[in-house]
Design a protein around this motif. Structure first.
Motif, PDB file in Angstrom:
ATOM      1  N   LEU A  49       0.807  -1.224   0.000  1.00  0.00           N
ATOM      2  CA  LEU A  49       0.000   0.000   0.000  1.00  0.00           C
ATOM      3  C   LEU A  49       0.841   1.276   0.000  1.00  0.00           C
ATOM      4  O   LEU A  49       0.371   2.336  -0.387  1.00  0.00           O
ATOM      5  CB  LEU A  49      -0.952  -0.008   1.206  1.00  0.00           C
ATOM      6  N   LYS A  50       2.100   1.188   0.408  1.00  0.00           N
ATOM      7  CA  LYS A  50       2.918   2.412   0.447  1.00  0.00           C
ATOM      8  C   LYS A  50       3.242   2.932  -0.965  1.00  0.00           C
ATOM      9  O   LYS A  50       3.702   4.056  -1.129  1.00  0.00           O
ATOM     10  CB  LYS A  50       4.184   2.206   1.261  1.00  0.00           C
ATOM     11  N   ASP A  51       2.988   2.112  -1.994  1.00  0.00           N
ATOM     12  CA  ASP A  51       3.318   2.517  -3.359  1.00  0.00           C
ATOM     13  C   ASP A  51       2.220   3.351  -4.049  1.00  0.00           C
ATOM     14  O   ASP A  51       2.388   3.765  -5.188  1.00  0.00           O
ATOM     15  CB  ASP A  51       3.565   1.266  -4.234  1.00  0.00           C
ATOM     16  N   TYR A  52       1.102   3.573  -3.402  1.00  0.00           N
ATOM     17  CA  TYR A  52      -0.021   4.229  -4.086  1.00  0.00           C
ATOM     18  C   TYR A  52      -0.066   5.741  -3.836  1.00  0.00           C
ATOM     19  O   TYR A  52       0.366   6.213  -2.787  1.00  0.00           O
ATOM     20  CB  TYR A  52      -1.348   3.573  -3.653  1.00  0.00           C
ATOM     21  N   GLU A  53      -0.584   6.457  -4.841  1.00  0.00           N
ATOM     22  CA  GLU A  53      -0.697   7.915  -4.711  1.00  0.00           C
ATOM     23  C   GLU A  53      -2.127   8.308  -4.364  1.00  0.00           C
ATOM     24  O   GLU A  53      -3.069   7.623  -4.758  1.00  0.00           O
ATOM     25  CB  GLU A  53      -0.342   8.579  -6.051  1.00  0.00           C
TER      26      GLU A  53
END
Ligand code: FES
Length: 176
Positions: A49-53
């Motif tokens: 989830l840390k990869d989403y904008e």
């Protein structure tokens, strides 16, 4: 055809038939050994989830279904109610909407309108907000949330963790 060549012919025909039968039997055995489609597709999908904008919809895939992931912005969070907030997954203070991208009316794939921060299903005009809660009929409910388990910032789709079980228990989503 002489008597002996007729016998040869019969023998060849019979031999050919037996060989074909053998292939048929092998084929049906091979088919039996293949896993059922549901077993084949019973995989897990792990997403970080840390990869989403913020406010940018990403479509992932799990068991052949589209999975929408939408990280909520501060502006979006300001619009959520206690009820719609239940639909979100919280990780390190950030909130994510994760749901199956199939309209709960008749299964079309809704599109996300970034400017209006809402989903529109073009099939019959159904609408959902950024938490995928329904805002305009005919869809009978918000988009369904797939089973998930949190592992740090990772989300394992297809496994069941306590956060998902709570959503099921309080009726936030139906079981997919
Ligand atoms: S399938 Fe989406 S509104 Fe009918």
């Amino acid at each position: 055809m002489s008597m002996s060549s007729r016998r040869d012919f019969m023998g060849m025909a019979l031999g050919g038939f037996t060989a074909l039968g053998g292939i048929g039997a092998l084929y049906s055995m091979k088919r039996t050994w293949e896993p059922l489609p549901s077993v084949k597709s019973a995989g897990f999908t792990t997403i970080d989830l840390k990869d989403y904008e913020e406010n940018k919809l990403v479509t992932e895939k799990w068991r052949g279904k589209p999975i929408f992931v939408l990280k909520q912005s501060k502006e979006l969070m300001a619009k959520t109610t206690d009820e719609t907030k239940k639909r979100l997954i919280e990780v390190n203070g950030d909130h994510y909407m994760v749901c199956v991208g199939l309209c709960t009316h008749l299964g079309c794939i809704p599109g996300y309108d970034t400017a209006n921060e809402s989903f529109l299903c073009a099939c019959h005009g159904g609408m959902y907000d950024a938490t995928a809660e329904v805002t305009k009929a005919p869809p009978p409910r918000g988009l369904d949330i797939p089973p998930f388990r949190l592992d740090g910032t990772k989300l394992v789709l297809g496994e069941t963790g306590p956060e998902y079980e709570k959503m099921l228990a309080d009726g936030t989503t139906l079981k997919v």
